[in-house]
Motif scaffolding. Structure first.
Motif, PDB file in Angstrom:
ATOM      1  N   VAL A  81       0.844  -1.197   0.000  1.00  0.00           N
ATOM      2  CA  VAL A  81       0.000   0.000   0.000  1.00  0.00           C
ATOM      3  C   VAL A  81       0.877   1.245   0.000  1.00  0.00           C
ATOM      4  N   LEU A  82       1.922   1.229   0.827  1.00  0.00           N
ATOM      5  CA  LEU A  82       2.850   2.358   0.854  1.00  0.00           C
ATOM      6  C   LEU A  82       3.577   2.486  -0.480  1.00  0.00           C
ATOM      7  N   LYS A  83       4.017   1.352  -1.029  1.00  0.00           N
ATOM      8  CA  LYS A  83       4.723   1.365  -2.306  1.00  0.00           C
ATOM      9  C   LYS A  83       3.814   1.872  -3.417  1.00  0.00           C
ATOM     10  N   GLU A  84       2.549   1.450  -3.415  1.00  0.00           N
ATOM     11  CA  GLU A  84       1.611   1.906  -4.433  1.00  0.00           C
ATOM     12  C   GLU A  84       1.442   3.421  -4.358  1.00  0.00           C
ATOM     13  N   GLY A  85       1.365   3.962  -3.141  1.00  0.00           N
ATOM     14  CA  GLY A  85       1.252   5.404  -2.982  1.00  0.00           C
ATOM     15  C   GLY A  85       2.468   6.135  -3.526  1.00  0.00           C
ATOM     16  N   GLU A  86       3.651   5.600  -3.254  1.00  0.00           N
ATOM     17  CA  GLU A  86       4.884   6.201  -3.767  1.00  0.00           C
ATOM     18  C   GLU A  86       4.927   6.131  -5.290  1.00  0.00           C
ATOM     19  N   LEU A  87       4.537   4.980  -5.842  1.00  0.00           N
ATOM     20  CA  LEU A  87       4.547   4.818  -7.295  1.00  0.00           C
ATOM     21  C   LEU A  87       3.540   5.743  -7.971  1.00  0.00           C
ATOM     22  N   THR A  88       2.380   5.921  -7.351  1.00  0.00           N
ATOM     23  CA  THR A  88       1.368   6.825  -7.897  1.00  0.00           C
ATOM     24  C   THR A  88       1.865   8.266  -7.863  1.00  0.00           C
ATOM     25  N   LYS A  89       2.492   8.643  -6.767  1.00  0.00           N
ATOM     26  CA  LYS A  89       3.048   9.998  -6.654  1.00  0.00           C
ATOM     27  C   LYS A  89       4.109  10.226  -7.734  1.00  0.00           C
ATOM     28  N   LYS A  90       4.986   9.247  -7.926  1.00  0.00           N
ATOM     29  CA  LYS A  90       6.019   9.350  -8.952  1.00  0.00           C
ATOM     30  C   LYS A  90       5.387   9.407 -10.339  1.00  0.00           C
ATOM     31  N   ALA A  91       4.359   8.580 -10.583  1.00  0.00           N
ATOM     32  CA  ALA A  91       3.670   8.568 -11.877  1.00  0.00           C
ATOM     33  C   ALA A  91       3.053   9.935 -12.172  1.00  0.00           C
ATOM     34  N   ASN A  92       2.418  10.531 -11.172  1.00  0.00           N
ATOM     35  CA  ASN A  92       1.821  11.853 -11.358  1.00  0.00           C
ATOM     36  C   ASN A  92       2.882  12.893 -11.700  1.00  0.00           C
ATOM     37  N   SER A  93       4.030  12.801 -11.051  1.00  0.00           N
ATOM     38  CA  SER A  93       5.123  13.734 -11.311  1.00  0.00           C
ATOM     39  C   SER A  93       5.669  13.561 -12.728  1.00  0.00           C
ATOM     40  N   ILE A  94       5.894  12.308 -13.135  1.00  0.00           N
ATOM     41  CA  ILE A  94       6.391  12.024 -14.484  1.00  0.00           C
ATOM     42  C   ILE A  94       5.411  12.531 -15.534  1.00  0.00           C
ATOM     43  N   MET A  95       4.131  12.261 -15.317  1.00  0.00           N
ATOM     44  CA  MET A  95       3.116  12.676 -16.280  1.00  0.00           C
ATOM     45  C   MET A  95       2.985  14.196 -16.331  1.00  0.00           C
ATOM     46  N   ALA A  96       3.056  14.848 -15.189  1.00  0.00           N
ATOM     47  CA  ALA A  96       2.967  16.315 -15.158  1.00  0.00           C
ATOM     48  C   ALA A  96       4.126  16.945 -15.930  1.00  0.00           C
ATOM     49  N   GLU A  97       5.319  16.402 -15.754  1.00  0.00           N
ATOM     50  CA  GLU A  97       6.488  16.940 -16.453  1.00  0.00           C
ATOM     51  C   GLU A  97       6.370  16.733 -17.961  1.00  0.00           C
ATOM     52  N   ALA A  98       5.952  15.542 -18.379  1.00  0.00           N
ATOM     53  CA  ALA A  98       5.797  15.258 -19.812  1.00  0.00           C
ATOM     54  C   ALA A  98       4.714  16.137 -20.425  1.00  0.00           C
ATOM     55  N   THR A  99       3.601  16.287 -19.726  1.00  0.00           N
ATOM     56  CA  THR A  99       2.502  17.122 -20.220  1.00  0.00           C
ATOM     57  C   THR A  99       2.940  18.576 -20.333  1.00  0.00           C
ATOM     58  N   GLU A 100       3.689  19.040 -19.355  1.00  0.00           N
ATOM     59  CA  GLU A 100       4.187  20.423 -19.375  1.00  0.00           C
ATOM     60  C   GLU A 100       5.077  20.664 -20.600  1.00  0.00           C
ATOM     61  N   LYS A 101       5.961  19.701 -20.903  1.00  0.00           N
ATOM     62  CA  LYS A 101       6.829  19.839 -22.079  1.00  0.00           C
ATOM     63  C   LYS A 101       6.001  19.881 -23.360  1.00  0.00           C
ATOM     64  N   ALA A 102       4.987  19.048 -23.454  1.00  0.00           N
ATOM     65  CA  ALA A 102       4.141  19.025 -24.645  1.00  0.00           C
ATOM     66  C   ALA A 102       3.333  20.316 -24.768  1.00  0.00           C
ATOM     67  N   GLU A 103       2.784  20.787 -23.659  1.00  0.00           N
ATOM     68  CA  GLU A 103       1.996  22.024 -23.684  1.00  0.00           C
ATOM     69  C   GLU A 103       2.854  23.223 -24.064  1.00  0.00           C
ATOM     70  N   ALA A 104       4.118  23.214 -23.686  1.00  0.00           N
ATOM     71  CA  ALA A 104       5.021  24.318 -24.018  1.00  0.00           C
ATOM     72  C   ALA A 104       5.228  24.445 -25.523  1.00  0.00           C
ATOM     73  N   GLU A 105       4.943  23.373 -26.260  1.00  0.00           N
ATOM     74  CA  GLU A 105       5.100  23.380 -27.715  1.00  0.00           C
ATOM     75  C   GLU A 105       3.807  23.738 -28.447  1.00  0.00           C
ATOM     76  N   SER A 106       2.771  24.109 -27.696  1.00  0.00           N
ATOM     77  CA  SER A 106       1.493  24.552 -28.273  1.00  0.00           C
ATOM     78  C   SER A 106       0.888  23.543 -29.247  1.00  0.00           C
ATOM     79  N   LEU A 107       0.849  22.278 -28.836  1.00  0.00           N
ATOM     80  CA  LEU A 107       0.236  21.254 -29.671  1.00  0.00           C
ATOM     81  C   LEU A 107      -1.277  21.450 -29.709  1.00  0.00           C
ATOM     82  N   ASN A 108      -1.907  20.961 -30.790  1.00  0.00           N
ATOM     83  CA  ASN A 108      -3.359  21.083 -30.926  1.00  0.00           C
ATOM     84  C   ASN A 108      -4.095  20.337 -29.824  1.00  0.00           C
ATOM     85  N   ALA A 109      -3.661  19.111 -29.530  1.00  0.00           N
ATOM     86  CA  ALA A 109      -4.363  18.306 -28.529  1.00  0.00           C
ATOM     87  C   ALA A 109      -3.391  17.357 -27.831  1.00  0.00           C
TER      88      ALA A 109
END
Length: 161
Positions: free
Chosen positions: A67-95
Motif C-alpha cells: 500500500v505504501l509502495k503503491e502510494g509512492e509509485l502513484t506519486k512518482k507517476a503523477n510527477s512524471i506525467m505532469a512533467e511530460a505534459t508540461e513539455k508538450a503544452e510548451a510546444e502549443s500542440l493542438n491536442a
C-alpha cells in the motif's frame, strides 16, 4: 537516429498522416527522447499526442508495505506525467491526452493503442555500450513484436552523432 518498425502481417492499415500518436513515458532519458520525437511528429501532422504512464502493479505484494509502495509509485507517476505534459503544452500542440494506468506495461500499452485508435507509437529505449545501444528493453521489444501499428524506436545518440 529513430528506427520505425512495421509488422506487415497485421490487418490494420497504416494511417498517414497520423491522427493519434502514443508516447509511453516512464521518466527515463529514453522516454524524454521519445517525447521530443512525438512532439515533433504531432506538430508536423496536427495529430493528438497521447501520453501514457503505466505503474507496474506486478511489483506490488499483498502485504501492508505494498500500500505504501503503491502510494509512492502513484506519486512518482503523477510527477512524471505532469512533467511530460508540461513539455508538450510548451510546444502549443493542438491536442494532448494523458493517462496513468496500473498493470503490465506491455499489455496496457497495447490495450491503449487499440482503444484510442493510435496510429503510431514512439518508444524510448536505453543503451550505452556498443552492444546494448542496439538492444531494446523488454517492454519495447514486446511492443515492437506485437504492435498492430508502426512503432518508432528512439535511442540515445552515440556521442558525436
Amino acid at each position: 537516429m529513430p528506427v520505425i518498425t512495421v509488422n506487415p502481417d497485421r490487418d490494420r492499415p497504416i494511417t498517414y498522416p497520423c491522427q493519434n500518436i502514443l508516447v509511453p513515458t516512464d521518466g527515463s532519458r529514453g522516454a524524454e527522447l521519445a517525447l521530443k520525437e512525438g512532439i515533433g511528429v504531432a506538430k508536423a501532422t496536427g495529430a493528438t499526442l497521447h501520453l501514457l504512464h503505466v505503474v507496474e502493479a506486478g511489483s506490488l505484494g499483498p502485504d501492508s508495505r505494498s500500500v505504501l509502495k503503491e502510494g509512492e509509485l502513484t506519486k512518482k507517476a503523477n510527477s512524471i506525467m505532469a512533467e511530460a505534459t508540461e513539455k508538450a503544452e510548451a510546444e502549443s500542440l493542438n491536442a494532448i491526452e494523458s493517462e496513468i494506468e496500473y498493470g503490465s506495461p506491455a499489455k496496457k500499452i497495447r490495450t491503449y493503442i487499440q482503444e484510442n485508435e493510435i496510429d503510431i507509437a514512439i518508444l524510448g529505449t536505453h543503451g550505452e555500450t556498443e552492444f546494448s545501444r542496439y538492444m531494446m528493453g523488454d517492454i519495447s521489444a514486446k511492443i515492437v513484436r506485437t504492435s498492430p501499428i508502426p512503432v518508432m524506436w528512439v535511442r540515445e545518440p552515440k556521442s558525436g552523432e
